[in-house]
Design a protein around this motif. Structure first.
Motif, PDB file in Angstrom:
ATOM      1  N   ASN A 128      25.693   6.460  -2.152  1.00  0.00           N
ATOM      2  CA  ASN A 128      25.544   5.838  -3.630  1.00  0.00           C
ATOM      3  C   ASN A 128      25.969   4.139  -3.553  1.00  0.00           C
ATOM      4  O   ASN A 128      26.383   3.553  -2.426  1.00  0.00           O
ATOM      5  CB  ASN A 128      26.129   6.585  -4.479  1.00  0.00           C
ATOM      6  CG  ASN A 128      27.809   6.715  -4.434  1.00  0.00           C
ATOM      7  OD1 ASN A 128      28.388   5.792  -3.589  1.00  0.00           O
ATOM      8  ND2 ASN A 128      28.542   7.353  -5.068  1.00  0.00           N
ATOM      9  N   HIS A 212      21.177   3.238  -4.837  1.00  0.00           N
ATOM     10  CA  HIS A 212      22.086   2.586  -6.149  1.00  0.00           C
ATOM     11  C   HIS A 212      21.441   2.380  -7.318  1.00  0.00           C
ATOM     12  O   HIS A 212      21.936   2.166  -8.336  1.00  0.00           O
ATOM     13  CB  HIS A 212      22.302   1.309  -5.564  1.00  0.00           C
ATOM     14  CG  HIS A 212      21.388   0.361  -5.038  1.00  0.00           C
ATOM     15  ND1 HIS A 212      20.154  -0.128  -5.829  1.00  0.00           N
ATOM     16  CD2 HIS A 212      21.191  -0.217  -3.734  1.00  0.00           C
ATOM     17  CE1 HIS A 212      19.637  -0.726  -4.991  1.00  0.00           C
ATOM     18  NE2 HIS A 212      20.016  -0.778  -3.812  1.00  0.00           N
ATOM     19  N   GLY A 213      20.103   3.106  -7.321  1.00  0.00           N
ATOM     20  CA  GLY A 213      19.639   3.230  -8.944  1.00  0.00           C
ATOM     21  C   GLY A 213      18.399   1.826  -9.151  1.00  0.00           C
ATOM     22  O   GLY A 213      17.935   1.784 -10.126  1.00  0.00           O
ATOM     23  N   ARG A 280      21.003   8.532 -10.782  1.00  0.00           N
ATOM     24  CA  ARG A 280      21.972   8.225 -11.628  1.00  0.00           C
ATOM     25  C   ARG A 280      23.320   9.143 -11.651  1.00  0.00           C
ATOM     26  O   ARG A 280      24.342   8.555 -11.868  1.00  0.00           O
ATOM     27  CB  ARG A 280      21.180   8.130 -13.234  1.00  0.00           C
ATOM     28  CG  ARG A 280      20.098   7.090 -13.297  1.00  0.00           C
ATOM     29  CD  ARG A 280      19.542   7.188 -14.668  1.00  0.00           C
ATOM     30  NE  ARG A 280      18.613   6.032 -14.727  1.00  0.00           N
ATOM     31  CZ  ARG A 280      17.810   5.887 -15.836  1.00  0.00           C
ATOM     32  NH1 ARG A 280      17.773   6.725 -16.935  1.00  0.00           N
ATOM     33  NH2 ARG A 280      16.807   4.875 -15.803  1.00  0.00           N
ATOM     34  N   TRP A 281      23.168  10.231 -11.579  1.00  0.00           N
ATOM     35  CA  TRP A 281      24.205  10.958 -11.498  1.00  0.00           C
ATOM     36  C   TRP A 281      25.118  10.956 -10.279  1.00  0.00           C
ATOM     37  O   TRP A 281      26.324  10.588 -10.436  1.00  0.00           O
ATOM     38  CB  TRP A 281      23.612  12.563 -11.412  1.00  0.00           C
ATOM     39  CG  TRP A 281      24.956  13.593 -11.529  1.00  0.00           C
ATOM     40  CD1 TRP A 281      25.624  14.129 -10.280  1.00  0.00           C
ATOM     41  CD2 TRP A 281      25.594  14.335 -12.893  1.00  0.00           C
ATOM     42  NE1 TRP A 281      26.634  14.903 -10.856  1.00  0.00           N
ATOM     43  CE2 TRP A 281      26.541  14.897 -12.193  1.00  0.00           C
ATOM     44  CE3 TRP A 281      25.245  14.146 -13.948  1.00  0.00           C
ATOM     45  CZ2 TRP A 281      27.489  15.882 -13.031  1.00  0.00           C
ATOM     46  CZ3 TRP A 281      25.961  14.829 -14.665  1.00  0.00           C
ATOM     47  CH2 TRP A 281      27.084  15.638 -14.349  1.00  0.00           C
ATOM     48  N   ASN A 283      25.303   8.177  -9.013  1.00  0.00           N
ATOM     49  CA  ASN A 283      26.234   6.803  -8.983  1.00  0.00           C
ATOM     50  C   ASN A 283      26.988   6.551 -10.262  1.00  0.00           C
ATOM     51  O   ASN A 283      27.298   5.473 -10.412  1.00  0.00           O
ATOM     52  CB  ASN A 283      24.951   5.896  -9.038  1.00  0.00           C
ATOM     53  CG  ASN A 283      24.353   5.359  -7.695  1.00  0.00           C
ATOM     54  OD1 ASN A 283      25.131   4.515  -7.013  1.00  0.00           O
ATOM     55  ND2 ASN A 283      23.149   5.964  -7.766  1.00  0.00           N
ATOM     56  N   GLY A 284      27.441   7.691 -10.843  1.00  0.00           N
ATOM     57  CA  GLY A 284      28.392   7.868 -11.779  1.00  0.00           C
ATOM     58  C   GLY A 284      28.037   7.425 -13.194  1.00  0.00           C
ATOM     59  O   GLY A 284      28.734   7.567 -14.387  1.00  0.00           O
ATOM     60  N   HIS A 285      26.443   7.568 -13.493  1.00  0.00           N
ATOM     61  CA  HIS A 285      25.766   7.336 -14.642  1.00  0.00           C
ATOM     62  C   HIS A 285      25.532   8.599 -15.107  1.00  0.00           C
ATOM     63  O   HIS A 285      24.440   9.135 -15.200  1.00  0.00           O
ATOM     64  CB  HIS A 285      24.531   6.536 -14.782  1.00  0.00           C
ATOM     65  CG  HIS A 285      24.670   5.219 -14.056  1.00  0.00           C
ATOM     66  ND1 HIS A 285      26.045   4.183 -14.601  1.00  0.00           N
ATOM     67  CD2 HIS A 285      24.286   4.408 -13.052  1.00  0.00           C
ATOM     68  CE1 HIS A 285      25.607   3.239 -13.913  1.00  0.00           C
ATOM     69  NE2 HIS A 285      25.113   3.376 -12.973  1.00  0.00           N
ATOM     70  N   ARG A 286      26.397   9.438 -15.769  1.00  0.00           N
ATOM     71  CA  ARG A 286      26.353  10.928 -16.041  1.00  0.00           C
ATOM     72  C   ARG A 286      25.270  11.141 -17.120  1.00  0.00           C
ATOM     73  O   ARG A 286      24.442  12.057 -17.139  1.00  0.00           O
ATOM     74  CB  ARG A 286      27.678  11.695 -16.163  1.00  0.00           C
ATOM     75  CG  ARG A 286      28.702  11.451 -15.200  1.00  0.00           C
ATOM     76  CD  ARG A 286      28.021  12.121 -13.851  1.00  0.00           C
ATOM     77  NE  ARG A 286      29.256  12.546 -13.207  1.00  0.00           N
ATOM     78  CZ  ARG A 286      29.309  12.638 -11.764  1.00  0.00           C
ATOM     79  NH1 ARG A 286      28.214  11.629 -11.116  1.00  0.00           N
ATOM     80  NH2 ARG A 286      30.021  12.935 -10.937  1.00  0.00           N
ATOM     81  N   GLY A 288      23.176   9.089 -18.234  1.00  0.00           N
ATOM     82  CA  GLY A 288      21.625   8.425 -17.869  1.00  0.00           C
ATOM     83  C   GLY A 288      20.873   9.940 -17.205  1.00  0.00           C
ATOM     84  O   GLY A 288      19.749  10.196 -16.906  1.00  0.00           O
ATOM     85  N   GLY A 289      21.824  10.399 -16.225  1.00  0.00           N
ATOM     86  CA  GLY A 289      21.554  11.430 -15.390  1.00  0.00           C
ATOM     87  C   GLY A 289      20.793  12.663 -15.909  1.00  0.00           C
ATOM     88  O   GLY A 289      19.948  13.261 -15.943  1.00  0.00           O
TER      89      GLY A 289
END
Length: 322
Positions: A128, A212-213, A280-281, A283-286, A288-289
């Motif tokens: 990630n 990385h999104g 997204r998940w 990369n810590g964007h819960r 958004g995921g």
């Protein structure tokens, strides 16, 4: 000794570029040069790349107005002097022994027995934006039988782009990367190289592919997957002696069966939302995921549940036994 030219196409990559170039610089196999092309970056990518040129004479930097990934890579190969080209995207990294292990395999290759080796990739890891490993990526094609099956039956060759080394003279004979296939221009190249020689992946996990999104594969996912299917169709047409279809011709060809095209587009929209959700998940964007996963589930609940179960089994399987 095999000489490699490492090509790095750079566009607004300052966040990850130093780590990428350090991983190349620290290779245990030292017979290589690095040809970087800054494709009109508007951040400090060129400045960071130039620092490596100052400290290490193996590094060179070319600069162009922004033209896209395929022209940038083609320019890098044009200025390369190595017999083999090694691709490294500006946000990925390598294991320190990557080139060493590939050079040893190439040196031991029996061309009289197996024919020419056109390209050689490796397995690796998906990481990630923080550099954390999220999963193993092994695309197969480890044996001659698998190579022949993918070339003749499936109609495309799949490899982790930043893992691949390929023969420069075959690349030049084939006309290089074709921008019309972006963002599947790499798969198109491996598939065409497979007509000139053997294409394999080593099972060694030597490449770290960063999701990385902001990857082009996420931003243009449906186009990428349509081009992947177009590669398979054009491979069949090539074997039949027919001309290749352009993207517009291929899409029009799909429209000859409206129901089939509608089903395919629905499947691709689901895959895109699930792909984005996972990235997204990871990369810590819960939130958004979860939002993207919900969009995927609304399109195809059964397939979303299936993917979720597969992901759960994979991560449980990776846990150490107590």
């Amino acid at each position: 000794m095999k000489s490699f030219s490492v090509i790095v196409a750079i566009y607004n990559a300052q966040k990850y570029l130093p780590e990428t170039l350090l991983s190349v610089q620290r290779q245990t196999y030292s017979n290589f040069e690095v040809v970087m092309v800054d494709d009109g970056s508007t951040d400090d990518s060129a400045v960071l790349a130039q620092q490596f040129c100052i400290s290490d004479p193996r590094f060179r930097l070319l600069s162009t107005p922004h033209r896209g990934i395929s022209p940038a890579r083609n320019l890098a190969v044009e200025h390369a002097v190595g017999d083999w080209i090694a691709v490294c995207d500006a946000d990925d990294t390598w294991h320190p022994r990557k080139l060493e292990i590939q050079a040893r395999f190439i040196g031991a290759w029996d061309e009289e027995k197996h024919g020419p080796l056109a390209a050689l990739g490796t397995a690796g890891y998906i990481i990630n934006r923080f550099g954390q490993v999220r999963r193993v990526e092994d695309l197969g094609i480890h044996t001659l039988a698998e190579y022949q099956h993918w070339r003749d039956e499936i109609g495309q060759l799949v490899m982790i782009n930043s893992s691949v080394v390929f023969r420069k003279h075959l690349f030049e004979e084939l006309g290089g990367y074709r921008a019309d296939y972006t963002p599947a221009e790499d798969t198109d190249l491996w598939t065409r190289l497979a007509r000139r020689g053997v294409v394999l992946n080593l099972p060694d996990r030597l490449t770290f592919y960063r999701m990385h999104g902001e990857n082009i594969s996420e931003r243009r996912y449906i186009r990428m997957m349509l081009n992947a299917e177009r590669i398979r169709v054009n491979a069949r047409r090539h074997r039949a002696g027919q001309p290749e279809l352009t993207y517009e011709e291929f899409y029009e060809h799909l429209g000859e069966n409206p129901a089939q095209r509608a089903a395919l587009m629905r499947q691709l929209r689901h895959a895109m939302h699930y792909y984005i959700a996972r990235n997204r998940w990871n990369n810590g964007h819960r939130l958004g995921g979860l939002s993207s996963f919900l969009r995927a589930t609304l399109i195809d609940p059964r397939r979303s549940l299936q993917h979720l179960q597969e992901s759960y089994r994979y991560h449980v399987g990776r846990k150490p036994t107590p």
